[in-house]
Scaffold this motif. Structure first.
Motif, PDB file in Angstrom:
ATOM      1  N   HIS A  18       0.612  -0.966  -0.130  1.00 50.32           N
ATOM      2  CA  HIS A  18      -0.003   0.231   0.194  1.00 50.32           C
ATOM      3  C   HIS A  18       0.815   1.676  -0.118  1.00 50.32           C
ATOM      4  O   HIS A  18       0.406   2.161  -0.720  1.00 50.32           O
ATOM      5  N   LEU A  19       1.960   1.192   0.235  1.00 52.09           N
ATOM      6  CA  LEU A  19       3.154   3.243   0.746  1.00 52.09           C
ATOM      7  C   LEU A  19       3.670   2.536  -0.297  1.00 52.09           C
ATOM      8  O   LEU A  19       5.080   1.044  -0.240  1.00 52.09           O
ATOM      9  N   ASP A  20       4.375   3.431  -1.035  1.00 52.59           N
ATOM     10  CA  ASP A  20       5.287   3.195  -2.019  1.00 52.59           C
ATOM     11  C   ASP A  20       5.994   4.732  -1.785  1.00 52.59           C
ATOM     12  O   ASP A  20       7.292   4.852  -2.832  1.00 52.59           O
ATOM     13  N   ALA A  21       5.748   5.714  -1.261  1.00 50.35           N
ATOM     14  CA  ALA A  21       6.543   6.831  -1.039  1.00 50.35           C
ATOM     15  C   ALA A  21       7.626   6.548   0.135  1.00 50.35           C
ATOM     16  O   ALA A  21       7.313   5.754   1.060  1.00 50.35           O
ATOM     17  N   LYS A  22       8.615   8.214  -0.272  1.00 48.84           N
ATOM     18  CA  LYS A  22       9.757   7.850   1.131  1.00 48.84           C
ATOM     19  C   LYS A  22       8.923   9.261   2.225  1.00 48.84           C
ATOM     20  O   LYS A  22       8.216  10.286   1.628  1.00 48.84           O
ATOM     21  N   TYR A  23       8.946   9.229   3.202  1.00 49.49           N
ATOM     22  CA  TYR A  23       9.015  10.272   3.933  1.00 49.49           C
ATOM     23  C   TYR A  23       9.977  10.793   4.977  1.00 49.49           C
ATOM     24  O   TYR A  23      11.299  10.330   4.947  1.00 49.49           O
ATOM     25  N   ASP A  24       9.214  12.136   5.599  1.00 45.61           N
ATOM     26  CA  ASP A  24      10.822  12.792   6.802  1.00 45.61           C
ATOM     27  C   ASP A  24      10.527  12.555   7.950  1.00 45.61           C
ATOM     28  O   ASP A  24      11.605  12.321   8.413  1.00 45.61           O
ATOM     29  N   LEU A  25       9.804  11.958   8.481  1.00 42.83           N
ATOM     30  CA  LEU A  25       9.208  11.068   9.468  1.00 42.83           C
ATOM     31  C   LEU A  25       8.025  10.417   9.687  1.00 42.83           C
ATOM     32  O   LEU A  25       7.078  10.463   9.052  1.00 42.83           O
ATOM     33  N   ILE A  26       8.901   9.002  10.321  1.00 43.86           N
ATOM     34  CA  ILE A  26       7.699   7.683  10.815  1.00 43.86           C
ATOM     35  C   ILE A  26       7.633   7.741  12.098  1.00 43.86           C
ATOM     36  O   ILE A  26       8.718   7.626  12.890  1.00 43.86           O
TER      37      ILE A  26
ATOM     38  N   PRO B 279       6.983  19.030   5.624  1.00 46.92           N
ATOM     39  CA  PRO B 279       7.473  17.420   5.856  1.00 46.92           C
ATOM     40  C   PRO B 279       6.445  16.762   5.200  1.00 46.92           C
ATOM     41  O   PRO B 279       5.394  16.597   5.281  1.00 46.92           O
ATOM     42  N   HIS B 280       6.635  14.984   4.474  1.00 48.73           N
ATOM     43  CA  HIS B 280       6.210  14.399   4.298  1.00 48.73           C
ATOM     44  C   HIS B 280       6.307  13.140   5.295  1.00 48.73           C
ATOM     45  O   HIS B 280       7.263  12.908   5.665  1.00 48.73           O
ATOM     46  N   CYS B 281       5.017  12.891   6.214  1.00 46.20           N
ATOM     47  CA  CYS B 281       4.938  12.406   7.352  1.00 46.20           C
ATOM     48  C   CYS B 281       4.075  11.111   7.407  1.00 46.20           C
ATOM     49  O   CYS B 281       2.931  11.461   7.160  1.00 46.20           O
ATOM     50  N   LEU B 282       4.242  10.327   8.081  1.00 46.73           N
ATOM     51  CA  LEU B 282       3.733   9.348   8.544  1.00 46.73           C
ATOM     52  C   LEU B 282       3.491   8.339   9.814  1.00 46.73           C
ATOM     53  O   LEU B 282       4.155   8.348  10.573  1.00 46.73           O
ATOM     54  N   GLU B 283       2.397   7.847  10.098  1.00 50.68           N
ATOM     55  CA  GLU B 283       2.153   7.606  11.264  1.00 50.68           C
ATOM     56  C   GLU B 283       2.024   6.173  11.262  1.00 50.68           C
ATOM     57  O   GLU B 283       0.949   5.712  10.719  1.00 50.68           O
TER      58      GLU B 283
END
Length: 344
Positions: free
Chosen positions: A156-164, A308-312
């Motif tokens: 489902h996720l193929d993006a790159k994140y600045d913060l996880i 930022p591109h952020c993911l939790e």
């Protein structure tokens, strides 16, 4: 603004004020009873300190230093009357109001049973309320969610994140016994299962991983010595979330490890560690709902790019501009835990 005070050692934040600011435009506030914690919890401490005997001396000493750091920093702020920035006059003698509201939520079938499962969604635009399966959910601005199992994340996720940010369901003997005896409690994960999450494929070159961790020495050791290297980040430091009552007292007393503490650890892993990253304290009134962690959005801004591109992961609520992923990702978006203030 959720940051009420900050200095070199600590942040004093309001979880409630931050959430209220997110939904102010549509007239919603998070229910105030969730944070009506006027007195410390009464906790049963373990009679046998078997963990101490099983813990290497250096690990035990490190735990004691952590307790001392948190307690000393808290006392400095209390002596300066800093905690008065959010403390209220506590006339109640029990946490009855919060516990009654929690009891109501647990009896509310719409909140308990109608979880959105195996779904993907996004709110591209302003904050809003949307109806899903006859239940209303609040959606912050430009938010995205995946109500999916963590084992399927590579699909489902193929993006790159600045913060996880991760709040994993760490294996816990007490929760295991509770599930076995009553069927209650959450589904837990072993350390190797957490390690297998492909974080290394999801981070930008300057990315940061932030993990909520228990006070277990085994979990901390595995995280910093095995999981972080696999994720290709360097253990950089740890912060502590101190939970206090609305009168500014810790929710339980500080004690000798491994007994229950009024704080939790926040562990940082950086792709490119800064030269300095001192330990800090985050102080707030906790929600009565288990695992309802305060957002770290504003606190972490100095370490992130402008947009930022952020993911939790293992998320139970949504944040503006973030991607949230978890089995119960909309649980704390349900209208049951909010109040609608009529617009004037």
């Amino acid at each position: 603004m959720s940051i009420l005070y900050q200095d070199d050692d600590a942040f004093v934040v309001s979880h409630k004020k931050y959430i209220d600011s997110v939904y102010e435009e549509i007239g919603y506030q998070i229910h105030p009873d969730l944070f009506n914690i006027p007195v410390p919890y009464k906790l049963l401490q373990p009679k046998k300190q078997t963990d101490i005997n099983a813990t290497p001396c250096k690990s035990f000493e490190e735990l004691c230093r952590e307790v001392q750091f948190v307690e000393d920093t808290y006392k400095k702020l209390k002596d300066k009357s800093i905690l008065n920035t959010f403390c209220s006059e506590c006339e109640e003698q029990l946490n009855t109001v919060a516990l009654q509201f929690l009891k109501y939520l647990r009896s509310n079938k719409n909140w308990i049973e109608n979880l959105v499962k195996n779904a993907f969604g996004a709110n591209i635009g302003k904050v809003t309320v949307k109806t899903i399966d006859e239940n209303n959910y609040l959606f912050p601005e430009d938010s995205k969610f995946y109500s999916k199992d963590i084992n399927e994340i590579h699909n489902h996720l193929d993006a790159k994140y600045d913060l996880i940010i991760l709040d994993p369901p760490w294996w816990n003997k007490f929760i295991h016994r509770k599930r076995k005896a009553t069927g209650d409690g959450y589904q837990m994960m072993y350390n190797n299962d957490i390690k297998s999450i492909p974080i290394e494929n999801m981070l930008n070159e300057n990315g940061i991983v932030v993990v909520w961790c228990t006070n277990s020495t085994q979990h901390f050791s595995c995280l910093t010595k095995e999981i972080f290297p696999k994720w290709q980040v360097t253990f950089t430091g740890k912060w502590f979330w101190l939970k206090v009552t609305s009168c500014g007292e810790p929710v339980c007393q500080f004690s000798v490890p491994p007994r229950k503490q009024p704080f939790e650890k926040i562990i940082f892993g950086f792709k490119k560690p800064p030269k300095e990253f001192p330990s800090k304290l985050i102080i707030s009134i906790p929600s009565i709902i288990d695992s309802h962690k305060p957002p770290l959005v504003e606190i972490l801004k100095p370490y992130l790019p402008e947009k930022p591109h952020c993911l939790e992961l293992f998320a139970r609520y949504l944040l503006p501009g973030w991607t949230s992923y978890g089995n119960e990702v909309l649980k704390l978006q349900h209208e049951s835990i909010y109040v609608n203030k009529p617009q004037l």
